[in-house]
Structures are given as C-alpha cells and as structure tokens.
Design a protein around this motif. Structure first.
Motif, PDB file in Angstrom:
ATOM      1  N   LEU A  10       0.834  -1.201   0.000  1.00  0.00           N
ATOM      2  CA  LEU A  10       0.000   0.000   0.000  1.00  0.00           C
ATOM      3  C   LEU A  10       0.869   1.252   0.000  1.00  0.00           C
ATOM      4  O   LEU A  10       1.980   1.233   0.545  1.00  0.00           O
ATOM      5  CB  LEU A  10      -0.894   0.028   1.240  1.00  0.00           C
ATOM      6  CG  LEU A  10      -1.762  -1.194   1.521  1.00  0.00           C
ATOM      7  CD1 LEU A  10      -2.576  -0.970   2.797  1.00  0.00           C
ATOM      8  CD2 LEU A  10      -2.671  -1.500   0.351  1.00  0.00           C
ATOM      9  N   GLN A  11       0.350   2.327  -0.568  1.00  0.00           N
ATOM     10  CA  GLN A  11       1.031   3.611  -0.471  1.00  0.00           C
ATOM     11  C   GLN A  11       1.056   4.037   0.992  1.00  0.00           C
ATOM     12  O   GLN A  11       0.086   3.832   1.721  1.00  0.00           O
ATOM     13  CB  GLN A  11       0.296   4.675  -1.285  1.00  0.00           C
ATOM     14  CG  GLN A  11       0.315   4.446  -2.770  1.00  0.00           C
ATOM     15  CD  GLN A  11      -0.502   5.505  -3.491  1.00  0.00           C
ATOM     16  OE1 GLN A  11      -0.587   6.638  -3.060  1.00  0.00           O
ATOM     17  NE2 GLN A  11      -1.123   5.107  -4.583  1.00  0.00           N
ATOM     18  N   SER A  12       2.145   4.639   1.400  1.00  0.00           N
ATOM     19  CA  SER A  12       2.271   5.091   2.787  1.00  0.00           C
ATOM     20  C   SER A  12       1.638   6.481   2.933  1.00  0.00           C
ATOM     21  O   SER A  12       2.310   7.475   3.186  1.00  0.00           O
ATOM     22  CB  SER A  12       3.746   5.120   3.202  1.00  0.00           C
ATOM     23  OG  SER A  12       3.844   5.404   4.577  1.00  0.00           O
ATOM     24  N   THR A  13       0.317   6.504   2.758  1.00  0.00           N
ATOM     25  CA  THR A  13      -0.458   7.727   2.946  1.00  0.00           C
ATOM     26  C   THR A  13      -1.195   7.611   4.281  1.00  0.00           C
ATOM     27  O   THR A  13      -1.146   6.555   4.924  1.00  0.00           O
ATOM     28  CB  THR A  13      -1.506   7.888   1.826  1.00  0.00           C
ATOM     29  OG1 THR A  13      -2.404   6.761   1.898  1.00  0.00           O
ATOM     30  CG2 THR A  13      -0.864   7.941   0.451  1.00  0.00           C
ATOM     31  N   GLU A  14      -1.896   8.650   4.676  1.00  0.00           N
ATOM     32  CA  GLU A  14      -2.662   8.571   5.924  1.00  0.00           C
ATOM     33  C   GLU A  14      -3.653   7.412   5.874  1.00  0.00           C
ATOM     34  O   GLU A  14      -3.714   6.595   6.791  1.00  0.00           O
ATOM     35  CB  GLU A  14      -3.389   9.889   6.188  1.00  0.00           C
ATOM     36  CG  GLU A  14      -4.091   9.907   7.530  1.00  0.00           C
ATOM     37  CD  GLU A  14      -4.724  11.252   7.860  1.00  0.00           C
ATOM     38  OE1 GLU A  14      -5.564  11.268   8.765  1.00  0.00           O
ATOM     39  OE2 GLU A  14      -4.397  12.253   7.218  1.00  0.00           O
ATOM     40  N   ASP A  15      -4.420   7.310   4.786  1.00  0.00           N
ATOM     41  CA  ASP A  15      -5.374   6.205   4.657  1.00  0.00           C
ATOM     42  C   ASP A  15      -4.658   4.863   4.586  1.00  0.00           C
ATOM     43  O   ASP A  15      -5.098   3.877   5.191  1.00  0.00           O
ATOM     44  CB  ASP A  15      -6.260   6.386   3.426  1.00  0.00           C
ATOM     45  CG  ASP A  15      -7.381   7.397   3.641  1.00  0.00           C
ATOM     46  OD1 ASP A  15      -7.472   7.989   4.738  1.00  0.00           O
ATOM     47  OD2 ASP A  15      -8.170   7.601   2.696  1.00  0.00           O
ATOM     48  N   GLY A  16      -3.557   4.787   3.865  1.00  0.00           N
ATOM     49  CA  GLY A  16      -2.799   3.547   3.755  1.00  0.00           C
ATOM     50  C   GLY A  16      -2.318   3.047   5.113  1.00  0.00           C
ATOM     51  O   GLY A  16      -2.411   1.853   5.419  1.00  0.00           O
ATOM     52  N   ARG A  17      -1.827   3.961   5.942  1.00  0.00           N
ATOM     53  CA  ARG A  17      -1.359   3.577   7.284  1.00  0.00           C
ATOM     54  C   ARG A  17      -2.514   3.105   8.167  1.00  0.00           C
ATOM     55  O   ARG A  17      -2.377   2.144   8.923  1.00  0.00           O
ATOM     56  CB  ARG A  17      -0.611   4.748   7.928  1.00  0.00           C
ATOM     57  CG  ARG A  17       0.766   4.995   7.291  1.00  0.00           C
ATOM     58  CD  ARG A  17       1.570   6.060   8.014  1.00  0.00           C
ATOM     59  NE  ARG A  17       1.020   7.397   7.858  1.00  0.00           N
ATOM     60  CZ  ARG A  17       1.273   8.209   6.830  1.00  0.00           C
ATOM     61  NH1 ARG A  17       2.076   7.818   5.858  1.00  0.00           N
ATOM     62  NH2 ARG A  17       0.729   9.412   6.765  1.00  0.00           N
ATOM     63  N   ALA A  37       7.793   5.272   1.230  1.00  0.00           N
ATOM     64  CA  ALA A  37       6.555   5.517   0.466  1.00  0.00           C
ATOM     65  C   ALA A  37       5.668   4.288   0.298  1.00  0.00           C
ATOM     66  O   ALA A  37       4.704   4.316  -0.460  1.00  0.00           O
ATOM     67  CB  ALA A  37       6.868   6.124  -0.898  1.00  0.00           C
ATOM     68  N   MET A  38       5.968   3.185   1.007  1.00  0.00           N
ATOM     69  CA  MET A  38       5.198   1.958   0.820  1.00  0.00           C
ATOM     70  C   MET A  38       5.100   1.173   2.125  1.00  0.00           C
ATOM     71  O   MET A  38       6.021   1.171   2.931  1.00  0.00           O
ATOM     72  CB  MET A  38       5.878   1.084  -0.233  1.00  0.00           C
ATOM     73  CG  MET A  38       5.131  -0.183  -0.562  1.00  0.00           C
ATOM     74  SD  MET A  38       5.946  -1.148  -1.847  1.00  0.00           S
ATOM     75  CE  MET A  38       7.128  -2.065  -0.877  1.00  0.00           C
ATOM     76  N   VAL A  54     -11.803  -0.967   9.128  1.00  0.00           N
ATOM     77  CA  VAL A  54     -11.232   0.225   8.494  1.00  0.00           C
ATOM     78  C   VAL A  54     -12.156   1.419   8.720  1.00  0.00           C
ATOM     79  O   VAL A  54     -11.697   2.512   9.063  1.00  0.00           O
ATOM     80  CB  VAL A  54     -10.978   0.004   6.985  1.00  0.00           C
ATOM     81  CG1 VAL A  54     -10.459   1.279   6.341  1.00  0.00           C
ATOM     82  CG2 VAL A  54      -9.984  -1.136   6.768  1.00  0.00           C
ATOM     83  N   SER A  55     -13.459   1.234   8.573  1.00  0.00           N
ATOM     84  CA  SER A  55     -14.425   2.320   8.804  1.00  0.00           C
ATOM     85  C   SER A  55     -14.301   2.870  10.217  1.00  0.00           C
ATOM     86  O   SER A  55     -14.298   4.089  10.427  1.00  0.00           O
ATOM     87  CB  SER A  55     -15.857   1.828   8.583  1.00  0.00           C
ATOM     88  OG  SER A  55     -16.084   1.506   7.240  1.00  0.00           O
ATOM     89  N   GLU A  56     -14.192   1.967  11.198  1.00  0.00           N
ATOM     90  CA  GLU A  56     -14.069   2.373  12.595  1.00  0.00           C
ATOM     91  C   GLU A  56     -12.812   3.214  12.808  1.00  0.00           C
ATOM     92  O   GLU A  56     -12.847   4.260  13.449  1.00  0.00           O
ATOM     93  CB  GLU A  56     -14.028   1.129  13.469  1.00  0.00           C
ATOM     94  CG  GLU A  56     -13.915   1.400  14.950  1.00  0.00           C
ATOM     95  CD  GLU A  56     -13.825   0.112  15.759  1.00  0.00           C
ATOM     96  OE1 GLU A  56     -12.880  -0.008  16.552  1.00  0.00           O
ATOM     97  OE2 GLU A  56     -14.693  -0.758  15.574  1.00  0.00           O
ATOM     98  N   LYS A  57     -11.693   2.781  12.229  1.00  0.00           N
ATOM     99  CA  LYS A  57     -10.427   3.487  12.411  1.00  0.00           C
ATOM    100  C   LYS A  57     -10.393   4.824  11.658  1.00  0.00           C
ATOM    101  O   LYS A  57      -9.777   5.774  12.120  1.00  0.00           O
ATOM    102  CB  LYS A  57      -9.254   2.602  11.995  1.00  0.00           C
ATOM    103  CG  LYS A  57      -9.061   1.436  12.950  1.00  0.00           C
ATOM    104  CD  LYS A  57      -7.756   0.743  12.714  1.00  0.00           C
ATOM    105  CE  LYS A  57      -7.464  -0.268  13.800  1.00  0.00           C
ATOM    106  NZ  LYS A  57      -7.300   0.279  15.129  1.00  0.00           N
ATOM    107  N   LEU A  58     -11.059   4.871  10.491  1.00  0.00           N
ATOM    108  CA  LEU A  58     -11.110   6.120   9.713  1.00  0.00           C
ATOM    109  C   LEU A  58     -12.141   7.104  10.269  1.00  0.00           C
ATOM    110  O   LEU A  58     -12.076   8.291   9.987  1.00  0.00           O
ATOM    111  CB  LEU A  58     -11.450   5.835   8.251  1.00  0.00           C
ATOM    112  CG  LEU A  58     -10.353   5.290   7.352  1.00  0.00           C
ATOM    113  CD1 LEU A  58     -10.929   4.901   5.999  1.00  0.00           C
ATOM    114  CD2 LEU A  58      -9.229   6.297   7.186  1.00  0.00           C
TER     115      LEU A  58
END
Length: 91
Positions: A10-17, A37-38, A54-58
C-alpha cells in the motif's frame, strides 16, 4: 513444501497507514514492513481487509473498493465483497 505468502503493498499515505493498522488488528501473524513511500503487508495463506474495522479506524464509512486508491501491488488471488477484500492463495 512451504506455505504461500499473501502480499499487499500500500502507499504510505494517511489512509494507507490506517488500513494497515486495521489489517494488523484483524489478521493474526501478519508481518508489516514500512518502506520508503510503501507499506508491505505479508501473511501466510491470506490477508483479510474488513470494511467494518477500516471504517471504525477512519471514523467514516469505507468501501473495500477504496483499497484501489492506495494499492500498489498484491500477490495472490482476490475475493472482494461489500464487507471484505481478501488476498489469498488457494493451495
């Protein structure tokens, strides 16, 4: 014979993390390696990404199709429903 390893990168973005955190919570024995970056995620046989976790964490609704926005690569077969995205080896 060794077990097949399911792989998600996964990309190391906020959502990815955050997705990686959810995967770690739901998949015992998963190995997560942070690279530039990954985020590399590996586990014997399968990796399950649960929309509910994922929904809970986001803090918002998350659809498994959104994984495509941060997905770099995967290794294995894919099974996707409204509730889960699963990468697995059928052997």
């Amino acid at each position: 014979m060794s077990e097949s390893i399911a792989l998600l990168c996964l990309q190391s973005t906020e959502d990815g993390r955050i997705i990686a955190e959810a995967i770690k919570e739901d998949n015992e024995g998963v190995v997560i390696t942070n690279k530039p970056a990954m985020i590399q995620i590996e586990r014997a046989k399968s990796i399950t990404v649960k929309a509910s976790t994922v929904s809970e964490k986001l803090g918002r609704y998350w659809d498994p199709e959104e994984l495509q926005l941060v997905l770099i690569s995967l290794g294995g077969q894919v099974d996707e429903t409204d509730e889960e995205f699963i990468v697995y080896w059928n052997n």
